[in-house]
Scaffold this active site. Structure first.
Site, PDB file in Angstrom:
ATOM      1  N   GLU A 288       4.313  12.266 -19.482  1.00 35.30           N
ATOM      2  CA  GLU A 288       3.739  13.510 -19.109  1.00 35.30           C
ATOM      3  C   GLU A 288       3.871  13.784 -17.633  1.00 35.30           C
ATOM      4  O   GLU A 288       3.282  13.042 -17.008  1.00 35.30           O
ATOM      5  CB  GLU A 288       2.394  13.256 -19.846  1.00 35.30           C
ATOM      6  N   CYS A 322      -2.650  18.882 -13.395  1.00 29.76           N
ATOM      7  CA  CYS A 322      -1.398  19.370 -13.899  1.00 29.76           C
ATOM      8  C   CYS A 322      -1.358  20.713 -14.790  1.00 29.76           C
ATOM      9  O   CYS A 322      -0.532  21.335 -14.798  1.00 29.76           O
ATOM     10  CB  CYS A 322      -0.991  18.280 -15.226  1.00 29.76           C
TER      11      CYS A 322
END
Ligand code: NAD
Length: 518
Positions: A288, A322
């Site tokens: 990720e 993020c």
């Protein structure tokens, strides 16, 4: 038989209540008394010390050492993988129900020590109280959710039964999981990846970020208290650049669960793809990575929702998520009004030490991050017009003013590159189609939001806004376990969906058994 009640998200404590505020102040004081303690590596259940140390600092006051940790070496990294490999046969045979039980216990311990963990996050990660509380609550959610998911996965639906046969399929663990989390959700992401690997029956080598190793060491204590045998999770601090390659390339590593930057994720993916001498499987990589997340403010948007929605998405935790909004793409019909309102609210935000609850923004994580973000602001000054912030904020910590740079074109570096700080680029769109085109003009594809009252436009975005996590008329941060399975497209990662019903499958493999009935 273990049968927990249906999953619900962990409620956040309310710091506006005077007794909770007081309890948090006491937790901060207690944690501070532990500053400077030294923590060991854990390999095969044993404490290990290395010759060199690394110190984690309080980014609000970098002269203060939060914890002293061992600097793991390539040799210790290899030992950690070997130890995890040796314990795998035993751990993988532990019944799924006992593993799930340990995870529920982990959640209960974290819940009981919630304010203490909040305080560690305030000091080691520079999170404000409420951001710390969200992180700890998410960690508890992951434990509760994955425990239930493991129970579900341990009795999968029946397969087709051929005449004269008994046929079945079930899930088994993979082997040694190398878990590499980032510093920005030093509890939630670390706990999520580690416990997903453990509850599915894999053994773990956990290599936390060097910015937040104390929080990781505290998780080690909690796992042990919850009953996880110490040999099932090796704890290895040290520089990612020094031990990372050994962990990833080791022939006994079976899977890597990574969350972090695009550059490191792509390197891990490449290294893991090369089969090493003695290796007997194709390694699995769950990666990720970064984001360049956009919020579209349409001409039919309710600006009373859009302005605070963009503000909190761009500047919550100093833009170091993020999922943070780093691009606001605004229809020209509402551009001026939106900007005027957003700039006014941004200028009113307070920046300072994270342990002072009156500050909306704390510090960025370290000196290198501060340098890199300030460099991007200088680049942005040439690529657009700075309307708010634009430089460091006063104080000894790594403080940066929340910064808005308008009139940014899609070719600009601050439109394309992940900055990971409190810097928002604002871009004007001719209409909704143009806004969608701009939003999708990115190598990333993690989160996005559309503010609009038009059902047709929302329907178009649902189909064509290419991100793993899309939201309408709300912030683009703050995914909730269970409701918003989380993970991105393109170079944001392998589109694993943490906190969703598909996630544990990534840590398992299916075995089919067909028996001829005689
Ligand atoms: P990073 O890539 O610098 O570090 C992540 C982890 O990798 C750390 O533990 C680090 O020590 C380790 N590492 C560094 N070099 C390594 C190497 N060569 N081999 C193996 N491991 C190595 O990222 P960061 O600064 O900790 O985190 C911020 C990044 O994480 C941002 O890009 C952010 O977008 C991303 N992120 C993504 C998600 C998501 O779910 N997609 C969530 C949180 C953060």
């Amino acid at each position: 038989m273990l049968k927990p009640p249906p999953f619900v998200n962990e409620p956040w404590v309310d710091f506006s209540a005077p007794e909770t505020r007081q309890a948090m102040l006491e937790a901060l004081a207690r944690v501070k008394r532990e500053f400077g303690a030294e923590y060991d590596l854990r390999i095969d259940g044993q404490p290990v010390r290395a010759a060199d140390k690394l110190a984690s600092l309080d980014p609000s006051r970098p002269s203060e050492v939060v914890g002293v940790h061992q600097r793991g070496t390539p040799e210790l990294a290899a030992q950690a993988v070997e130890a995890a490999y040796a314990y795998f046969p035993q751990w993988s045979r532990t019944p799924a129900e006992s593993r799930a039980g340990m995870l529920l216990k982990t959640a209960a311990i974290l819940r009981a020590r919630k304010l203490e963990f909040d305080a560690w996050l305030v000091y080691e990660a520079g999170k404000t109280w409420i951001e710390a509380e969200a992180d700890v609550s998410e960690a508890i959610d992951f434990c509760e959710y994955y425990a239930r998911e493991m129970l579900r996965m341990s009795s999968p639906p029946p397969v087709v039964q051929l005449p004269g046969e008994r046929d079945e399929m079930f899930y088994i663990p993979l082997g040694v999981a190398v878990v590499i989390p980032p510093w920005n959700f030093p509890l939630a992401i670390l706990v999520g990846m580690t416990t997903a690997a453990l509850v599915t029956g894999n053994t773990v080598v956990l290599k936390p970020s060097s910015d937040t190793p104390t929080i990781a060491a505290k998780v080690g204590e909690v796992l042990a208290e919850a009953g996880f045998p110490p040999q099932c999770c090796q704890f290895l601090t040290g520089s990612g650049a020094v031990v990372g390659d050994v962990l990833v390339e080791h022939p006994k590593t079976r899977l890597v669960a990574f969350t972090g930057s695009k550059a490191v994720g792509l390197r891990i993916n490449e290294l893991a793809a090369r089969t090493q001498p003695g290796q007997r499987w194709i390694k699995r990589v769950i990666a990720e990575m970064g984001g360049k997340d956009a919020i579209i403010v349409d001409r039919e948007a309710d600006l009373d929702l859009a302005v605070p929605g963009v503000l909190v998405s761009a500047f919550g935790y100093q833009g170091q998520k993020c999922s943070a909004c780093s691009r606001a793409i605004v229809d020209e019909a509402v551009y001026d009004e939106f900007l005027e309102r957003l700039v006014a609210k941004t200028r009113a935000l307070t920046v300072g030490p994270a342990d002072d609850p009156d500050n909306y923004l704390g510090p960025v994580i370290n000196a290198a991050a501060r340098r890199s973000i300030l460099d991007y602001i200088e680049i942005g000054r040439r690529e657009g017009r700075v309307l708010a912030g634009g430089g460091p904020a006063p104080g000894d910590g790594y403080f940066i003013q929340p910064t808005i740079i308008a009139e940014v074109g899609p070719e600009a570096r601050i439109f394309q590159e992940e900055i990971f700080g409190p810097v928002l680029a604002v871009t004007k769109a001719r209409d909704f189609e143009h806004a969608l085109e701009l939003a999708n003009d990115s190598e990333y594809g993690l989160t996005g939001t559309v503010f609009s009252r038009s059902r047709d436009k929302l329907a178009a975005a649902r189909e064509r806004f290419f991100v793993g996590n899309l939201y309408f008329n709300r912030k683009c941060t703050g995914a909730m376990v269970g409701a918003h399975p989380f993970g991105g497209f393109n170079l944001s990662g392998t589109d694993s969906k943490a906190g969703g019903p598909d996630y544990l499958l990534l840590f398992l493999q299916a075995k089919a058994v067909g028996e001829k009935l005689t």
